[in-house]
Design an enzyme around this catalytic site. Structure first.
Site, PDB file in Angstrom:
ATOM      1  N   HIS A 119       4.322  -2.036   1.531  1.00 27.19           N
ATOM      2  CA  HIS A 119       4.022  -0.760   2.193  1.00 27.19           C
ATOM      3  C   HIS A 119       2.888  -0.891   3.217  1.00 27.19           C
ATOM      4  CE1 HIS A 119       3.077   3.447   2.865  1.00 27.19           C
ATOM      5  NE2 HIS A 119       1.889   3.296   2.304  1.00 27.19           N
ATOM      6  N   HIS A 143      -5.482   0.390   3.572  1.00 24.19           N
ATOM      7  CA  HIS A 143      -5.682   1.839   3.452  1.00 24.19           C
ATOM      8  C   HIS A 143      -5.518   2.371   2.032  1.00 24.19           C
ATOM      9  CE1 HIS A 143      -1.223   2.115   3.685  1.00 24.19           C
ATOM     10  NE2 HIS A 143      -1.376   3.284   3.105  1.00 24.19           N
ATOM     11  N   GLU A 147      -8.110   3.797  -2.929  1.00 18.15           N
ATOM     12  CA  GLU A 147      -7.484   4.866  -3.709  1.00 18.15           C
ATOM     13  C   GLU A 147      -6.730   4.355  -4.927  1.00 18.15           C
ATOM     14  OE1 GLU A 147      -3.968   8.182  -2.977  1.00 18.15           O
ATOM     15  OE2 GLU A 147      -5.138   7.457  -1.277  1.00 18.15           O
ATOM     16  N   ASP A 148      -6.046   3.206  -4.812  1.00 21.90           N
ATOM     17  CA  ASP A 148      -5.134   2.762  -5.866  1.00 21.90           C
ATOM     18  C   ASP A 148      -5.579   1.532  -6.621  1.00 21.90           C
ATOM     19  OD1 ASP A 148      -3.407   4.838  -5.252  1.00 21.90           O
ATOM     20  OD2 ASP A 148      -2.279   3.670  -3.791  1.00 21.90           O
ATOM     21  N   ASP A 330      20.728  22.529  26.330  1.00 24.99           N
ATOM     22  CA  ASP A 330      20.204  21.190  26.586  1.00 24.99           C
ATOM     23  C   ASP A 330      20.666  20.166  25.564  1.00 24.99           C
ATOM     24  OD1 ASP A 330      18.818  22.376  24.610  1.00 24.99           O
ATOM     25  OD2 ASP A 330      16.819  21.897  25.339  1.00 24.99           O
TER      26      ASP A 330
END
Length: 781
Positions: A119, A143, A147-148, A330
């Site tokens: 990921h 990232h 957190e994990d 359109d």
């Protein structure tokens, strides 16, 4: 309309679309919430599909794009991709971040079963497509580490640097704080992320890439989570991508969100669009050829391509504008990309010579760009066989900005400071900071941001010729706050094209707006009914909240002082230190906060006065909520009626100076003033704990509204005679309501403005002199 009804409405050409909320597939656990909008979307030439034959659509192929056999998630693929624009030493740093992240996530797997490290690499590859700088890519790979995994922000700062640690922390959710509800948690996480984004715009770019990859692999999640995340994506993250001009990510987020939230509608609409395009394949090819040939004749070098109309955009037009599928002008769209702005306008002249333009369907976003920096010329033409086609004309630089938005302005190209925010988003980020400052809590901030993320822009001008972009429906109040919060707070009226208008007037594109201010003016509560921008709404609420706190603190001091008077003391006899010390015992941060709680009815003034008078008492601090008491203050509190938001005069009895009055504490709002004969006071003893003895001050000022009922003979001129008499007695009529007519008589209810009970008596005497008046009663509902 349910999914089956929508499918039938798109498929059928000869019968009206199905209406209502019938949704035969709603028993399916994958069925989303119903959409109440009625859609009439009929495709000419299609055949009806019986509801009984409709089966749930197969999972869209794109949702499995990153997990199908043969798809690679190797760091080597990312490094190879980066070789096209990053130096080798920066790629080495990215690889070092990968090693750190892989070790931290060792043994973790995603719901799909794949290793978790896949990921972060996928997120970094999305950002690499936007050609982001190496620190942004390192943050993307790291990232989820804070957190994990047990890794702390400080450890990332030590191994890498503070800049990367701040980026990672900005994307990370708040995991240490406990919240009462999931909504509060989500709002707090969003608020934290947006605040980090105002310091470094790359925080939101990492988050958008993270959300995009999560949406690509959402098919393995439970239906309820798919719907919740898809709704959040369509409501927040896709609009943020649009606000930052990152069209490629916005379109992908909308497509995934649409397909997961309304799988049936996505499936049916996609099939319908494919059929229409296949049926007009020759027409599309001929239009492309004709445009290309005409431009070649004029020596214009251009790239002419057919533009895929976005499914979610078609769906939104059908839902919001009530258009049928066949009426969308359109669906057949083309894009012309040239080398310069001058050439754009030359191309416009050529295509208008080639096909006739549709009146009112021309937009020049080159002269006046959209708020996200988008520039292009849009024109709608009558094509072959009368089919309407849309053409977008832009330069190569404009196309790059349209696809990548703020990422196209990233400073790695100029060697500038990576953490610096590009000018494209600076105004919006400044607006976010003001929203966060003025919002009362994270949920309120999220509400304001959502409002600002869905603009249909209106372009207006300041007197100096500066363009201000506001959402459609914006008023002069919104314009005032867009200039500066002080102008909004003190605005009294507006000048639109040099003509004075009310400050709540709705603005239209092209107008020149000027705001007239007055130092003593303040925002009004009813402004919240008119404003549409989050900045205006947050500023008004913040001002009113602070004003209420000041008024509540003043009233609270008066109430406590009134109670102390009964025992021969006053607040002047008690030291500020003693008051502050007691305030801390009540969990208030200051004496003003404690007095404000009293003024708002959250604390009883009698108990506070008793503790201040006897500081050595062993009694426990009074509770923060109102509780009944067995004693009533003998001292009456004198009021002027101008105490503001913490003193309310209800419509049930409408007390005026001179009436015998009493007050009831309404926790959180202050004191509600009633006439003693008002039935809403109820049983005196039952409400004794919330009772406040009140009296009118010697010289109350201002107008007070009271209500009278007049029975008159049903004759011509009766109303005019009454209105004249009221005006002659020095009063104004605030409202008139006609009641029933019976036996030749009419009943009229008047709300009139008076200064006092004596003033009311003079008005009533004057009215009784009118021969047509049969009876007058002062109302107490």
């Amino acid at each position: 309309m349910g999914d089956t009804a929508f499918a039938a409405s798109v498929a059928e050409a000869a019968i009206p679309a199905l209406k209502g909320d019938a949704d035969p597939v709603s028993a399916d656990p994958d069925s989303p919430d119903r959409d109440p909008a009625s859609l009439d979307a009929r495709v000419p030439g299609a055949t009806a599909v019986p509801a009984s034959r409709l089966q749930p659509p197969p999972a869209p192929a794109h949702e499995r794009a990153d997990i199908k056999p043969g798809t690679r998630f190797l760091i080597s693929d990312l490094c190879k991709q980066l070789e096209g624009y990053l130096p080798r030493e920066q790629i080495s740093e990215i690889y070092r971040a990968y090693l750190f992240s892989a070790e931290a996530h060792e043994g973790q797997a995603r719901t799909s079963g794949e290793p978790y490290i896949y990921h972060p690499i996928a997120v970094a590859r999305i950002l690499a497509d936007l050609r982001m700088d190496h620190k942004c890519l390192m943050a993307a790979i790291l990232h989820d580490v804070v957190e994990d995994t047990p890794t702390a922000k400080e450890q990332i700062a030590e191994v890498f640097d503070d800049e990367i640690a701040e980026l990672v922390d900005g994307v990370s959710k708040l995991t240490q704080i406990k919240f009462k509800t999931d909504a509060e948690k989500e709002a707090a996480n969003f608020s934290k992320m947006m605040l980090a984004m105002t310091r470094d715009i790359r925080v939101i770019l990492v988050k958008l890439a993270d959300r995009l990859h999560n949406m690509r692999t959402m098919g393995v999640m439970p239906p309820e989570k798919r719907r919740r995340k898809s709704r959040e994506t369509l409501d927040i993250y896709a609009p943020i991508a649009n606000r930052l001009g990152i069209n490629s990510i916005r379109l992908a987020l909308e497509d995934f969100g649409f397909s997961h939230l309304w799988p049936w509608r996505h499936f049916v609409l996609n099939n319908a669009v494919c059929k229409v395009r296949c049926g007009h394949h020759e027409m599309i090819a001929s239009v492309e050829s004709a445009i290309r040939h005409r431009l070649e004749q004029q020596g214009i070098v251009a790239e002419v391509t057919g533009r895929e109309k976005h499914l979610y955009s078609i769906y939104c037009k059908m839902r919001d504008e009530g258009k049928s599928f066949r009426d969308l002008v359109d669906v057949f769209a083309f894009r012309v990309i040239v080398d310069s702005i001058d050439t754009c306008y030359r191309v416009l002249g050529q295509v208008h010579n080639l096909y006739k333009p549709v009146p009112g369907r021309f937009k020049d976003y080159i002269a006046i760009p959209k708020s996200n920096g988008y520039q292009s010329i849009h024109t709608v033409l009558f094509g072959p066989q009368g089919v309407k086609i849309e053409i977008q004309i832009r330069s190569t630089d404009m196309h790059r900005v349209a696809e990548s938005g703020i990422a196209s302005h990233w400073l790695y190209k100029t060697g500038g400071e990576h953490g610096k925010t590009p000018a494209l988003a600076s105004d919006w980020l400044q607006n976010l900071l003001e929203l966060q400052r003025d919002s009362g809590n994270p949920r309120e901030f999220l509400e304001h941001v959502k409002v600002d993320l869905f603009p249909d822009d209106v372009y207006v001008f300041t007197p100096n010729g500066e363009i201000k972009v506001l959402p459609r429906g914006a008023t002069a109040i919104d314009f005032a706050y867009a200039i500066h919060s002080d102008i909004g707070n003190t605005g009294v009226y507006a000048m639109i094209d040099r003509r004075p208008v009310p400050i709540n007037s709705i603005l239209r594109s092209g107008q020149t707006v000027e705001i007239s201010t007055m130092a003593s003016a303040t925002p009004k509560t009813h402004w919240l009914k008119f404003v549409v921008t989050g900045k205006a709404r947050a500023n008004i609420r913040n001002f009113l909240k602070n004003m209420q706190q000041r008024e509540a603190a003043r009233l609270g001091r008066d109430l406590v002082n009134n109670e102390l008077t009964n025992i021969g003391l006053s607040l002047d006899d008690i030291s500020a230190e003693q008051i502050a010390a007691y305030a801390l015992q009540t969990d208030a941060s200051s004496a003003d906060e404690m007095f404000a709680d009293i003024g708002l009815g959250n604390r009883m003034p009698m108990l506070v006065a008793r503790r201040l008078a006897s500081p050595d008492s062993t009694e426990q601090p009074e509770p923060s909520t109102v509780t009944p008491s067995s004693s009533v203050s003998r001292q009456q509190l004198a009021i002027l009626g101008t105490e503001g938001m913490v003193m309310t005069f209800p419509r049930c009895c409408r007390p005026i100076p001179g009436d015998q009055i009493a007050g009831l504490f309404n926790p959180g709002k202050g004191i509600v003033v009633h006439r003693l004969e008002c039935h809403n006071l109820g049983d005196f003893e039952a409400k004794r704990g919330r009772w406040v003895d009140l009296q009118w001050a010697e010289a109350p000022s201002g107008d007070f509204i009271t209500e009278i009922r007049i029975e008159v003979e049903d004759q011509r001129g009766a109303l005019a005679s009454i209105a004249t008499a009221i005006a002659e007695a020095g009063s104004d009529i605030a409202n008139i309501q006609s009641r029933d007519k019976a036996g030749g008589a009419s009943t009229l209810d008047f709300q009139i403005k008076v200064q006092s009970r004596r003033h009311l008596a003079r008005i009533l005497r004057r009215l009784r002199q009118i021969p047509l008046v049969l009876r007058i009663t002062r109302l107490c509902r």
